[in-house]
Design an enzyme around this catalytic site. Structure first.
Site, PDB file in Angstrom:
ATOM      1  N   GLY A  23      66.935  68.180   6.345  1.00 39.88           N
ATOM      2  CA  GLY A  23      66.224  68.051   4.984  1.00 39.88           C
ATOM      3  C   GLY A  23      67.090  67.166   4.035  1.00 39.88           C
ATOM      4  O   GLY A  23      66.379  66.214   3.257  1.00 39.88           O
TER       5      GLY A  23
ATOM      6  N   LEU B  39      63.440  45.325 -17.373  1.00 35.76           N
ATOM      7  CA  LEU B  39      62.087  44.879 -17.293  1.00 35.76           C
ATOM      8  C   LEU B  39      61.668  45.081 -18.881  1.00 35.76           C
ATOM      9  O   LEU B  39      60.569  44.484 -19.422  1.00 35.76           O
ATOM     10  CB  LEU B  39      61.034  45.776 -16.570  1.00 35.76           C
ATOM     11  CG  LEU B  39      60.790  45.240 -15.417  1.00 35.76           C
ATOM     12  CD1 LEU B  39      61.843  45.306 -14.156  1.00 35.76           C
ATOM     13  CD2 LEU B  39      59.539  45.893 -14.507  1.00 35.76           C
TER      14      LEU B  39
ATOM     15  N   GLU C 291      66.426  70.420  -2.587  1.00 39.81           N
ATOM     16  CA  GLU C 291      67.162  70.604  -1.522  1.00 39.81           C
ATOM     17  C   GLU C 291      68.711  70.533  -1.901  1.00 39.81           C
ATOM     18  O   GLU C 291      69.385  70.243  -1.090  1.00 39.81           O
ATOM     19  CB  GLU C 291      66.895  69.339  -0.331  1.00 39.81           C
ATOM     20  CG  GLU C 291      65.080  69.532   0.008  1.00 39.81           C
ATOM     21  CD  GLU C 291      64.811  69.485   1.440  1.00 39.81           C
ATOM     22  OE1 GLU C 291      66.121  69.213   2.352  1.00 39.81           O
ATOM     23  OE2 GLU C 291      63.733  69.243   1.681  1.00 39.81           O
TER      24      GLU C 291
ATOM     25  N   SER D 195      73.064  68.118  -7.327  1.00 43.98           N
ATOM     26  CA  SER D 195      74.267  67.167  -6.836  1.00 43.98           C
ATOM     27  C   SER D 195      75.337  68.396  -6.954  1.00 43.98           C
ATOM     28  O   SER D 195      76.337  68.039  -6.263  1.00 43.98           O
ATOM     29  CB  SER D 195      74.272  66.392  -8.087  1.00 43.98           C
ATOM     30  OG  SER D 195      73.192  65.298  -7.810  1.00 43.98           O
TER      31      SER D 195
HETATM   32  N1  CAA Z   1      74.889  73.661   7.494  1.00 42.20           N
HETATM   33  C1  CAA Z   1      75.176  74.994   8.211  1.00 42.20           C
HETATM   34  N2  CAA Z   1      76.037  76.065   7.986  1.00 42.20           N
HETATM   35  C2  CAA Z   1      75.984  76.314   6.541  1.00 42.20           C
HETATM   36  C3  CAA Z   1      75.882  75.292   5.468  1.00 42.20           C
HETATM   37  C4  CAA Z   1      75.450  74.031   6.321  1.00 42.20           C
HETATM   38  N3  CAA Z   1      74.769  73.192   5.091  1.00 42.20           N
HETATM   39  N4  CAA Z   1      75.976  75.787   4.327  1.00 42.20           N
HETATM   40  C5  CAA Z   1      76.431  77.034   4.671  1.00 42.20           C
HETATM   41  N5  CAA Z   1      76.683  77.306   6.207  1.00 42.20           N
HETATM   42  C6  CAA Z   1      77.042  78.370   6.712  1.00 42.20           C
HETATM   43  C7  CAA Z   1      78.623  78.748   6.374  1.00 42.20           C
HETATM   44  O1  CAA Z   1      79.416  78.073   7.247  1.00 42.20           O
HETATM   45  C8  CAA Z   1      78.501  80.173   6.602  1.00 42.20           C
HETATM   46  O2  CAA Z   1      78.725  80.636   7.700  1.00 42.20           O
HETATM   47  P1  CAA Z   1      79.592  81.759   8.418  1.00 42.20           P
HETATM   48  O3  CAA Z   1      79.130  83.013   7.705  1.00 42.20           O
HETATM   49  O4  CAA Z   1      79.319  81.743   9.729  1.00 42.20           O
HETATM   50  O5  CAA Z   1      81.148  81.271   7.904  1.00 42.20           O
HETATM   51  C9  CAA Z   1      77.173  80.719   5.810  1.00 42.20           C
HETATM   52  O6  CAA Z   1      76.489  79.775   5.966  1.00 42.20           O
HETATM   53  C10 CAA Z   1      77.612  81.060   4.370  1.00 42.20           C
HETATM   54  O7  CAA Z   1      77.964  79.998   3.755  1.00 42.20           O
HETATM   55  P2  CAA Z   1      78.731  80.096   2.258  1.00 42.20           P
HETATM   56  O8  CAA Z   1      79.744  81.083   2.360  1.00 42.20           O
HETATM   57  O9  CAA Z   1      79.207  78.534   1.880  1.00 42.20           O
HETATM   58  O10 CAA Z   1      77.562  80.247   1.400  1.00 42.20           O
HETATM   59  P3  CAA Z   1      77.412  80.435   0.162  1.00 42.20           P
HETATM   60  O11 CAA Z   1      76.442  81.617  -0.356  1.00 42.20           O
HETATM   61  O12 CAA Z   1      78.736  80.659  -0.524  1.00 42.20           O
HETATM   62  O13 CAA Z   1      76.932  78.874  -0.336  1.00 42.20           O
HETATM   63  C11 CAA Z   1      75.487  77.354  -0.649  1.00 42.20           C
HETATM   64  C12 CAA Z   1      76.194  78.317   0.163  1.00 42.20           C
HETATM   65  C13 CAA Z   1      75.940  75.985   0.025  1.00 42.20           C
HETATM   66  C14 CAA Z   1      75.565  77.145  -2.189  1.00 42.20           C
HETATM   67  C15 CAA Z   1      73.854  77.557  -0.290  1.00 42.20           C
HETATM   68  O14 CAA Z   1      73.578  78.528  -1.089  1.00 42.20           O
HETATM   69  C16 CAA Z   1      72.940  76.422  -0.585  1.00 42.20           C
HETATM   70  O15 CAA Z   1      72.795  75.345   0.092  1.00 42.20           O
HETATM   71  N6  CAA Z   1      72.480  76.439  -2.000  1.00 42.20           N
HETATM   72  C17 CAA Z   1      71.276  75.402  -2.198  1.00 42.20           C
HETATM   73  C18 CAA Z   1      69.920  76.070  -1.857  1.00 42.20           C
HETATM   74  C19 CAA Z   1      68.963  74.725  -1.546  1.00 42.20           C
HETATM   75  O16 CAA Z   1      69.578  73.931  -1.228  1.00 42.20           O
HETATM   76  N7  CAA Z   1      67.647  75.133  -1.804  1.00 42.20           N
HETATM   77  C20 CAA Z   1      66.755  74.060  -1.706  1.00 42.20           C
HETATM   78  C21 CAA Z   1      65.461  74.590  -1.804  1.00 42.20           C
HETATM   79  S1  CAA Z   1      64.346  74.013  -0.672  1.00 42.20           S
HETATM   80  C22 CAA Z   1      63.844  72.710  -1.279  1.00 42.20           C
HETATM   81  O17 CAA Z   1      64.256  72.074  -2.220  1.00 42.20           O
HETATM   82  C23 CAA Z   1      62.569  72.159  -0.306  1.00 42.20           C
HETATM   83  C24 CAA Z   1      61.987  71.078  -1.304  1.00 42.20           C
HETATM   84  O18 CAA Z   1      60.741  71.772  -1.704  1.00 42.20           O
HETATM   85  C25 CAA Z   1      62.073  69.723  -1.176  1.00 42.20           C
END
Ligand code: CAA
Length: 370
Positions: free
Chosen positions: A241, A330, A355, A358
């Site tokens: 995404g 502009l 998604e 930053s």
């Molecule tokens: N890809 C694959 N695996 C991932 C990953 C990724 N990008 N990010 C984390 N993981 C995995 C980790 O490897 C870990 O795996 P294990 O437990 O097996 O070790 C697990 O997930 C937990 O990871 P973290 O300990 O890093 O988790 P966290 O809670 O500390 O932090 C975060 C995670 C990166 C902050 C996450 O919560 C995040 O990405 N937050 C942002 C949410 C987001 O992007 N929301 C978007 C909403 S949808 C949207 O916007 C769509 C739209 O309408 C356009």
């Protein structure tokens, strides 16, 4: 650009650009007035734009991931609204169902999604869980052969218009992260209702709504992947995404840069003003390399978490920078809707927010580095 693409991809880019000129451009005004582009999406589905990287066996175009990203980039040059609808539908709904679905789920849903007969929405964010996605509270309680969903999702792209919802919910309140599961929910399921329709600064043609789940009862077969696998599904889906949103940013930035260059050719400015284009063009090229690098990693099935976050972080910053500068270059014209610059400016900002903000992209990059 061309060195990154095969001959076939270059032809495809021309084909997408022609489609955007013929079909998307005439819809911009209606979308700006808040109209969801339903007829256009039906045509896009008919022509394969809603299933570009989906195998032919599932009625997709069977193209590679770079070809798909190229389409988001090209479409977003004309309409960022179309860019985000296609990206969410494909990267974070159809692709995860294809990757994690059972044979029956794939057969039931993927062809309908790939041909645009059903539109998809990704439902992760909640009132108290935005950046901290693992804190979601929407509950899915197992009752015999069913799950009963209760809770609320907010800021859902294409919500209300989509027919299929990929919903993340807590199945085991006692544990963390491994307690989240993913479910496929159909729009007409009793107890599922559409709430507030957000009025946004940009992307006026796309819907962003609240969804309510009040005792939504779905059969066990609607669980995607294993119970407890939902957080992993959400995060790995967001990798694809984020490359899509990075490509959307690239398209907005390119359109704004092109408009500024065209304007300065027609109304030359002083040297001090004109040379600002140098930084903008160099940053756009750098963003493009990050976006297509991330796409190539994804296509080669290499780990892509860091590359996807870097592409989104830098391309969205570049889109905001270029669209802001374009208005400045502009002058008063840029502040009016005689030109597109003000729309690019309004559409660019969200790319730094959805998604993963930053700040979240920086956090993800750091976690990968250390
Ligand atoms: N890809 C694959 N695996 C991932 C990953 C990724 N990008 N990010 C984390 N993981 C995995 C980790 O490897 C870990 O795996 P294990 O437990 O097996 O070790 C697990 O997930 C937990 O990871 P973290 O300990 O890093 O988790 P966290 O809670 O500390 O932090 C975060 C995670 C990166 C902050 C996450 O919560 C995040 O990405 N937050 C942002 C949410 C987001 O992007 N929301 C978007 C909403 S949808 C949207 O916007 C769509 C739209 O309408 C356009």
């Amino acid at each position: 650009m061309d060195v990154l693409l095969t001959e076939k991809q270059r032809l495809w880019r021309k084909q997408v650009a022609a489609f955007a000129r013929q079909h998307v451009d005439p819809e911009i005004e209606a979308m700006e007035q808040g109209q969801f582009p339903r007829t256009l999406l039906t045509e896009m589905g008919r022509q394969g734009f809603l299933g570009i990287p989906i195998p032919v066996a599932f009625q997709g175009l069977g193209a590679d991931f770079t070809t798909y990203i190229l389409a988001i980039h090209e479409l977003s040059k004309v309409s960022a609204t179309i860019g985000v609808i296609v990206s969410v539908h494909t990267s974070v709904v159809t692709m995860p169902i294809l990757a994690f679905g059972t044979t029956e789920q794939k057969a039931s849903y993927v062809p309908l999604l790939a041909t645009g007969q059903k539109l998809g929405a990704f439902c992760l964010t909640e009132p108290i869980a935005g950046s901290d996605a693992s804190s979601i509270q929407l509950r899915a309680e197992r009752v015999d052969d069913h799950y009963v969903l209760n809770g609320t999702k907010i800021f859902i792209t294409s919500g209300g218009e989509a027919e299929l919802y990929l919903v993340f919910a807590v199945t085991d309140p006692a544990s963390t992260k491994k307690n989240i599961s993913a479910f496929i929910v159909e729009k007409d399921t009793p107890g599922f209702t559409i709430g507030r329709d957000e009025k946004k600064m940009g992307l006026h043609g796309s819907k962003t709504v609240t969804l309510h789940f009040d005792g939504v009862c779905i059969p066990r077969e609607q669980l995607l992947g294993a119970e407890g696998e939902g957080f992993r599904i959400a995060m790995s889906s967001l990798n694809a995404g984020r490359i899509g949103i990075a490509a959307q940013s690239l398209g907005i930035a390119e359109a704004a840069l092109t408009e500024a260059v065209t304007y300065l050719k027609q109304y030359p400015a002083g040297l001090e003003t004109t040379i600002r284009l140098g930084d903008l063009a160099a940053n756009w090229e750098a963003a493009k390399l990050l976006v297509y690098q991330a796409a190539s990693y994804k296509e080669a099935n290499r780990p892509v978490t860091k590359e996807a976050s870097m592409a989104k972080l830098f391309a969205s910053k570049t889109a905001v920078e270029i669209s802001t500068e374009a208005i400045h270059l502009l002058g008063m014209d840029g502040y009016t809707n005689r030109y597109h610059a003000e729309r690019y400016f309004r559409d660019a900002k969200i790319c730094e927010i959805y998604e993963g903000t930053s700040e979240i992209q920086r956090l993800v990059i750091c976690k990968q580095l250390i």
